[in-house]
Design a protein around this motif. Sequence first.
Motif, PDB file in Angstrom:
ATOM      1  N   THR A  32      42.351  27.324  50.210  1.00 27.42           N
ATOM      2  CA  THR A  32      41.367  27.631  49.168  1.00 27.42           C
ATOM      3  C   THR A  32      40.183  28.418  49.728  1.00 27.42           C
ATOM      4  O   THR A  32      39.914  28.401  50.935  1.00 27.42           O
ATOM      5  N   PHE A  33      39.459  29.097  48.809  1.00 23.90           N
ATOM      6  CA  PHE A  33      38.344  29.965  49.209  1.00 23.90           C
ATOM      7  C   PHE A  33      37.184  29.808  48.235  1.00 23.90           C
ATOM      8  O   PHE A  33      37.393  29.587  47.034  1.00 23.90           O
ATOM      9  N   THR A  34      35.961  29.970  48.767  1.00 22.10           N
ATOM     10  CA  THR A  34      34.803  30.097  47.877  1.00 22.10           C
ATOM     11  C   THR A  34      34.642  31.577  47.525  1.00 22.10           C
ATOM     12  O   THR A  34      35.163  32.462  48.221  1.00 22.10           O
ATOM     13  N   LYS A  35      33.930  31.822  46.469  1.00 20.00           N
ATOM     14  CA  LYS A  35      33.688  33.218  46.051  1.00 20.00           C
ATOM     15  C   LYS A  35      32.902  33.976  47.123  1.00 20.00           C
ATOM     16  O   LYS A  35      33.165  35.158  47.379  1.00 20.00           O
ATOM     17  N   ASP A  36      31.965  33.300  47.785  1.00 13.58           N
ATOM     18  CA  ASP A  36      31.190  33.952  48.851  1.00 13.58           C
ATOM     19  C   ASP A  36      32.086  34.352  50.027  1.00 13.58           C
ATOM     20  O   ASP A  36      31.930  35.439  50.597  1.00 13.58           O
ATOM     21  N   VAL A  41      39.045  33.545  40.216  1.00 15.50           N
ATOM     22  CA  VAL A  41      38.078  32.929  41.128  1.00 15.50           C
ATOM     23  C   VAL A  41      36.708  32.911  40.453  1.00 15.50           C
ATOM     24  O   VAL A  41      36.302  33.884  39.817  1.00 15.50           O
ATOM     25  N   THR A  42      35.995  31.787  40.597  1.00 13.29           N
ATOM     26  CA  THR A  42      34.630  31.686  40.039  1.00 13.29           C
ATOM     27  C   THR A  42      33.671  31.169  41.105  1.00 13.29           C
ATOM     28  O   THR A  42      34.099  30.591  42.112  1.00 13.29           O
ATOM     29  N   ALA A  43      32.394  31.354  40.869  1.00 13.37           N
ATOM     30  CA  ALA A  43      31.372  30.872  41.806  1.00 13.37           C
ATOM     31  C   ALA A  43      31.370  29.347  41.861  1.00 13.37           C
ATOM     32  O   ALA A  43      31.170  28.747  42.922  1.00 13.37           O
ATOM     33  N   GLU A  51      36.262  42.521  45.883  1.00 10.44           N
ATOM     34  CA  GLU A  51      36.240  41.096  45.521  1.00 10.44           C
ATOM     35  C   GLU A  51      36.219  40.854  44.011  1.00 10.44           C
ATOM     36  O   GLU A  51      36.951  39.977  43.517  1.00 10.44           O
ATOM     37  N   PRO A  52      35.408  41.605  43.203  1.00  8.80           N
ATOM     38  CA  PRO A  52      35.410  41.328  41.758  1.00  8.80           C
ATOM     39  C   PRO A  52      36.789  41.482  41.120  1.00  8.80           C
ATOM     40  O   PRO A  52      37.176  40.664  40.279  1.00  8.80           O
TER      41      PRO A  52
END
Length: 687
Positions: A332-336, A355-357, A346-347
């Motif tokens: 898994t990944f964070t948006k940052d 993906v969301t913040a 990235e967008p």
Amino acid sequence: MAQEKKANRLIQESSPYLLQHAYNPVEWYPWGEEALQKARQEEKPILVSIGYAACHWCHVMEHQSFENRKIAEVMNKYFVCIKVDREERPDVDALYMDALQAMGVQGGWPMNVFLTSEAKPFFGGTYFPPQQWVKLLENVANAYKQNREELQESAEQFAAHLNQSELEKYGLIKSNPEVHEDDLKLIYKSLSKRFDKKLGGLEGAPKFPMPTNYLFLLRYYSYTGEKEALHQVELTLREMAYGGIYDQIGGGFARYSVDAEWLVPHFEKMLYDNGQLVSMYAEAYQVTKDPLYKDVVGETITFVERELMSPEYGFYSSLDADSEGEEGRFYTFTKDELQDILGDEEPLFSKYYHVTAAGNFEHGRNILHRRISDEKFAEENELELEVLQEMVANWKEKLMEIRAQRVRPSLDDKILCSWNALMLRGLADAYYTFGNKHYLHLAVRNAEFLLSKMKQGDKLFHNYKQEKATIDGFLEDYALLIRALIRLYEVTFEEKWLEEAKQLTNYTLAHFFDEQEGLFFFTDNSSEKLIARKKEILDNVVPSSNSVMATNLHFLGLYFDEEHYQQLSDSMLARVKDLLLKEPSFLSNWASLYFHKLSPTAEVAIVGRQAPEMRSEFSVFYIPNMILVGTENKSDLPLLQDRVPINGKTTVYVCYNKTCQLPVQTAAEALQQLQGRNKQESKFPSL
């Protein structure tokens, strides 16, 4: 100063799960005579704790209770404690799981069962938090001391339940050997009541892949032309491939989804799932030609080869769900994080994978998933399809590089015969459908490994690690390997694979078969005797060993003209028919066998120098009720005897029930014969 950890008896074991507990202060024993004898001599109750290496809650209970010295003191004082890897000892696991369910407890792992000193169960449960666990230990120890007779009586009742015949348990006293089209339709109708028609799979959560359900639906569609059956397969396979249960970056499937949307997986990756799903997607591709299925097969095989293959071409068992103390962190990944990795792209990436913040998982992390096809996404975002697909490939490459730097989930590096056989068959199916010779290379090397390292004389072994195979094979090992070897013969025409399958079949008939009930025991008659000898009838995440053996006997009876095999297969199916009609979701592999019995299986014999090339032409079409035999020269197989190339040209003979059509010399003509026959007997979709 921290007290130095001392190893217990598990340090001598090879199972990664048992080794995880080797430095617990609990005086663990592996399952075996030493522990059982100690219990008898000291008249102590036995605690059997069963789990597996990739099990999240097994780790939690170990950390909270089994690593706790004070709790370990209570366990050591009152019990003989035995740790079991359920994947190494499925016989022990199945026995005490049955007992647990008889106690009214919903099964699962970790499983903790209390036994008398004669190994008969009297109480059990699954996960317990530490305080509750200590209280339970003390209560059980006290009850065993003060109410021994009462507990012994209870244990005898559970032992009697365990020794009840599976046929009696499910009320299958009579046998009904007849097969009818109306019954096949009833099987489908019963199964279809449970369809989740919006999200795929069966209704409810959690959701498991259950490939045997969808393999049956494909066969049902081929027989009836029922579009709803095919639609349910397509819906399920698409939603799984788009969901979080599928590793969108690295390929391969997790064990199940905790929700109904296939979004949040339990992140452990098991070999048995991935082997079966390769077969499932490859077979579905023959029907639909959906490129998504081809991608899933390719990425899943790449994952298995990259992360689960040993230097000897054996396949390891699983990857853990956890890393760095968190479930799913590796995947898994964070948006940052994604912004740092992908920059300006990235967008679009985040739109593609939702993906969301805030994230859709713990700690603001995102489980990557899709909802629409590449064609639709490209259209909505005004991109050329080829440009989008190139971007997706680059994204995957970049994220795989990042994942390579992360702490990896633990690998369970034991090799199990049965699970390897599922992967072997998956590779053979993938080669048959797509013609990729690398898949065949992996399949052949794996088969050679299994037969050289996990077979001694006529016997199979269940496990292998560090040049050692120590546990006698179970019926699942024989049944699934036989099935894989039959398939390997069909895609190579090398008869040694078929001969191995027949020899293993004859061994099971001599050592596993119960003449009285007409089904196979799960354990070899020369193996360790437990308090009950069980039979496996119900299909689960892996098809039941009896349903696979009944299918093997059906096909081997055709290959070798062995009427005895065919009769046994017929009688086995007849034994379970009543339950199959009522509960097809628990017997879907039996349902596929019912399909094969309903009309004669096509026997396609290809003879001549171009036999392998002509075989590949058949794979373009979906013909599930067919066996293939072939030779470039001559063969002693009954189906190839007196079959010769006509005028020196490769020739195809299509036969049913020992009655042949006119020999032809192109795959197209043979396919016309197959199509014509199927149109007479069913509503077979046009080829």
